[in-house]
Each structure stands twice: as C-alpha cells, then as structure tokens.
Design an enzyme around this catalytic site. Structure first.
Site: not given
Ligand code: NAD
Length: 467
Positions: A186-187, A190-191, A208, A242
């Site tokens: 994810g982002s 949130v990471g 990731e 991503c």
């Molecule tokens: P996100 O971080 O908003 O959400 C990812 C997950 O985290 C979701 O399941 C969501 O429910 C959960 N989440 C969201 N906010 C949260 C919080 N405050 N506390 C706990 N959990 C929370 O990411 P997204 O918008 O779903 O995806 C896009 C991002 O993911 C982009 O930054 C993209 O670059 C990245 N991404 C990375 C890869 C990789 O392999 N490196 C692959 C795909 C996407």
C-alpha cells in the site's frame, strides 16, 4: 471474534510445521485450481470494480499468479531443504545448518490497484513457507474482495486461510493482534502506521510501498521505442500502478521529438479524439470519484502554478475518467511533483546534463523503480550505481516485476524487504540456525572456568592466529 480466529490459526500453524512437502504442494495446487476454475469470475469482478480491460486483467492479475505458483511448485523441494554450512576451527566436529521454518500466522494487507494479484502473490509465498494467513483486501474493490472471500473459503479450511473484509477500522483492529509476520502492500503513509503497529508485538514485516518512479530519456535513447514502452507502462491500469513511470526527465535536445512520439503512441493505443479515448475499452477507470477528484485537483493546482498541459487534460469526475495527459513547465514544489501521482498524468521535465538527473533523483525519497532509456553505457552505469531505488529497468519499464528470479521490493520510503519466487519464500520463513554437537565438543571444556593462565593464553592464541 478476530482473537478467536487468530487462536485457531495459531493452533493450525503448529500442525503445518509437521506437514511434509507433499501437502504444501497440494495447497499450492488447490490455489492454482481455484484461479484456473474462476478466471472468468475474477476478470468480471475486476471489470465491475474499475472497468479493468480483460487483457489487462489476464496479463497483470491472472498470469503473474499462475506463473508464480508453477515456479514455486517446481522449486519448493530445493528451498525447504536444510542448508549445510561449515564451522570455524574452534567449533570443529559440529554439524551446522540453516533450517527454513514457517513464521506462523501472517497478516497480508492489500491495496486496490491490483486487488487480486497483490493478495494472491504473497499468499503463494506464505503457503509455500508453511504459514497460516489472514487476508485483508482493499475496501475500494468490493467485487474482487467478496469473490476472494468466497473462493478462499471454498479452497482452504477456515483456520488455515481466512479473508477478513472491511475498511480502515478493520485493518486497525487486525493490526492490534500479535501476528508473526505482517506483509503490507500500500501507500508509504499507511506503511508507517503498519510499522508502528508491528513494533507493539515485534512482528516481523514486509512493506511493499509506492512512490515516484523517475524515468530518464537521454539523447542516445531509441525515442520511438521508449515512447511506446512508456505509454504502455504509464497508462496500463490508468496509471494506477506502484511502479508506473511517475514523471519523465528528458534530455533537452530530444525533448520535442520525444513528445511527438509519445503523442503518436497514445493515439495509436487509445484513439485520436477525446471521444475515442473516453470510449476506449483499453483504458481503465480511476478507482473512485474521490480518487478522480484528487487527480483533478493535482492538475488544477499545477496549472495554477504555471504548468502547461501539452496534451490531454480531459477529466470527467462522475465517470471516473482521466485522459492520458502530458504536463510541462511543472513547479518542483507543486503537489504533482511531491505526491505519488498514481493516475494518467505525466509531467515532463527537460535536463541538460546527466549529473543534474543524479542530483534530482538523490534529492528525493528513494523510489520503487528507476527507468533509464539510453544507449550510453556511461549514463546507464552512472544512474544505476549512483542512485538508490528498489529496482532499475533499462530500456523498458515495469516488466522487471514479472521476473520471478529477481527480488521485488522498495528501499526507504518505497518499502522494506522483498518477495517473488525464492525471495517470497524467504520473506515468509524464519531462517533457523541449528548447531549439533558431537563427541569432539568435550574439547571445548578448555574455555570453561576456572580461567587459568593456560586457558587465557590459549584464547589469546585463538585471536592472534585468526582461528
Ligand atoms: P493504502 O495504503 O491507502 O491502503 C492499503 C491498505 O491499507 C488497504 O487494505 C486499507 O484498508 C488499509 N488502510 C488504509 N488506511 C489505513 C490506516 N489509516 N490504518 C490502517 N490501515 C489502513 O493504499 P491504496 O490506496 O490501496 O494503494 C495505493 C498505494 O499502494 C500506492 O502508494 C501504490 O504505490 C502502493 N502499491 C505498492 C505496491 C508494491 O508492490 N510496492 C503495489 C501496489 C500498490
């Protein structure tokens, strides 16, 4: 209720530790069969979630996971074997090996942009390494998430793999629990939340994440080919990838020629007019109205800060459509150049010298990918060695992610750890050190107290003689 499920998983994970290779391979075959039998349903769910074109669903969601399962099945026997290592002279007579053991119960949290692949690929690695798993798909892809729940329930026992649906609050509840490993895609923002939560239980983690992946086109590049590859890499999944090229750094001498090639390729892929592009079945939509509004805002603000839209710019918020758009003269302090774009907006920046590019990249957070289009070995080497990024792809974009022999992961703000193929197996395994002592070990008594002058002398010799 979550605690109860976790308890069952913990018990089941102990059983998994004792299961032979044959059973692990059966789990992987079950998963393979699940994907094969339901390919149509998965493609349909992805279409309903964000009009993902069928070809893109097959190529980027179905094919990579089947390829990964088949590769893992072929190699797992080799990977799970204890790996013998030698011993220093002081430990003469001992047998030493590294034993890969399951981490236990893993939490896999996924994003919405490749909602099937990014749940299943880590699951393959988790199963191969002998783990139980909780899967938490994104709330933004409800059709894929609901289908995943049904399919996983049909394929695995509840205490082995469980899908937990829900939004941010549910993820936060899950993050309270003492998982043995958390695998988050994810982002970056949130990471950081995930890493903080993992520290409470000292759960191991793989992050990731995303970021702004720069793409460099120097004056020696094959411009037409570069334009074709970049057009695909940037606009596949409507830029919601991503590792999509986030912005272009183009040598000033080839800038306008490259722009013409890029426009030609965009029109070949998606049509000439706004109407054709908007109705192209090959352009996915933006995931939600909210996300479309964010992109519209990014563009509007950039223009306010004197950026020029040199191609595209059409945005239809209710229909979640953003046209492939080229932007020039961008302000480096604008949000467009600070945030990960994650959509079909492409800033183009001219440069004079490769040293400028090195500074530009090294001044910013370490990206997930770096793309170099060049035939100058000097430039390729300078950029590959002189910058830090999760991966580098030379004279192409995005496709390095498809090689199971390469680790996939970021560095710094773009992630921690990696996976795919053997690297995925390692991410979900603990490498246990095992030393077995035999009769020669009695000689070691010389290091036990009382520490006589003779023993101290012996230790000193050990140090002096590099033993
Ligand atoms: P996100 O971080 O908003 O959400 C990812 C997950 O985290 C979701 O399941 C969501 O429910 C959960 N989440 C969201 N906010 C949260 C919080 N405050 N506390 C706990 N959990 C929370 O990411 P997204 O918008 O779903 O995806 C896009 C991002 O993911 C982009 O930054 C993209 O670059 C990245 N991404 C990375 C890869 C990789 O392999 N490196 C692959 C795909 C996407």
């Amino acid at each position: 209720m979550l605690e109860q499920i976790l308890l069952h998983h913990k018990q089941f994970s102990l059983k998994l530790r004792e299961e032979p290779l044959k059973i692990r391979l059966e789990y992987l075959s079950d998963l393979e069969k699940m994907v094969m039998d339901h390919t149509e349903d998965i493609v349909q769910a992805l279409r309903l979630d964000f009009a993902k074109p069928e070809a893109e669903a097959l190529l980027t969601e179905i094919y990579p996971v089947l390829h990964e399962i088949r590769y893992v099945k072929k190699n797992l026997k080799k990977w799970i074997k204890p790996q013998r290592v030698s011993a220093p002279l002081g430990l003469m007579g001992t047998k030493n090996y590294i034993l890969p053991v399951p981490r236990g119960v893993c939490l896999i949290i996924g994003p919405w942009n490749y909602p099937f692949q990014l749940m299943i690929a880590p699951l393959i690695a988790a199963l191969a390494a002998g783990n139980c798993a909780f899967l938490k798909p994104s709330e933004f892809t409800p059709h894929t998430s609901a289908l995943l729940k049904v399919l996983i329930k049909k394929t695995f026992s509840e205490d082995h793999v469980t899908v937990i649906e829900g939004g941010v609050e549910m993820t936060q509840n899950l993050l309270e629990l003492p998982f043995d490993h958390i695998f988050f895609t994810g982002s970056t923002q949130v990471g950081k939340v995930v890493m903080a939560a993992a520290s409470k239980h000292l759960s191991s983690i793989t992050l990731e994440l995303g970021g702004k992946s720069p793409t460099v086109i120097d004056s020696t590049a094959d411009l037409e080919q570069a334009a074709e590859k970049i057009t695909w890499a940037k606009f596949v999944n409507a830029g919601q990838t991503c590792v999509a090229p986030d912005y272009l750094l183009i040598h000033k001498d080839v800038f306008s020629e490259f722009r013409s090639h890029l426009i030609k390729k965009i029109e070949t892929f998606y049509g000439k007019s706004d109407h054709q592009k908007k109705n192209s079945p090959d352009l996915a939509r933006i995931i939600s109205v909210k996300h479309t509004e964010r992109l519209a805002q990014l563009l509007k603000e950039a223009v306010k800060q004197n950026a020029e839209i040199t191609y595209g710019g059409d945005i239809d918020i209710p229909h979640r459509y953003v046209a492939p758009t080229l932007i020039e003269k961008v302000d480096m302090h604008s949000a467009l150049m600070k945030e990960e774009i994650f959509g079909p907006l492409l800033p183009m920046i001219p440069f004079h010298e490769i040293s400028e590019v090195l500074h530009f990249i090294n001044d910013r957070p370490k990206p997930l990918a770096l793309y170099i289009y060049s035939h100058s070995e000097m430039n390729i080497e300078a950029l590959t060695k002189g910058t830090a990024s999760g991966g580098v792809c030379i004279n192409d974009s995005v496709i390095h992610v498809g090689n199971v022999h390469l680790p996939f992961g970021g560095i710094g703000e773009s992630g921690l750890g990696n996976y795919h193929g053997y690297f995925g197996f390692r991410a979900f395994s603990h490498e246990k050190s095992v030393l077995r002592q035999y009769w020669l070990g009695r000689l070691l008594r010389v290091i036990y107290p009382p520490y006589t002058a003779f023993k101290i002398n012996l230790i000193k010799k050990l140090i002096r003689w590099h033993l």
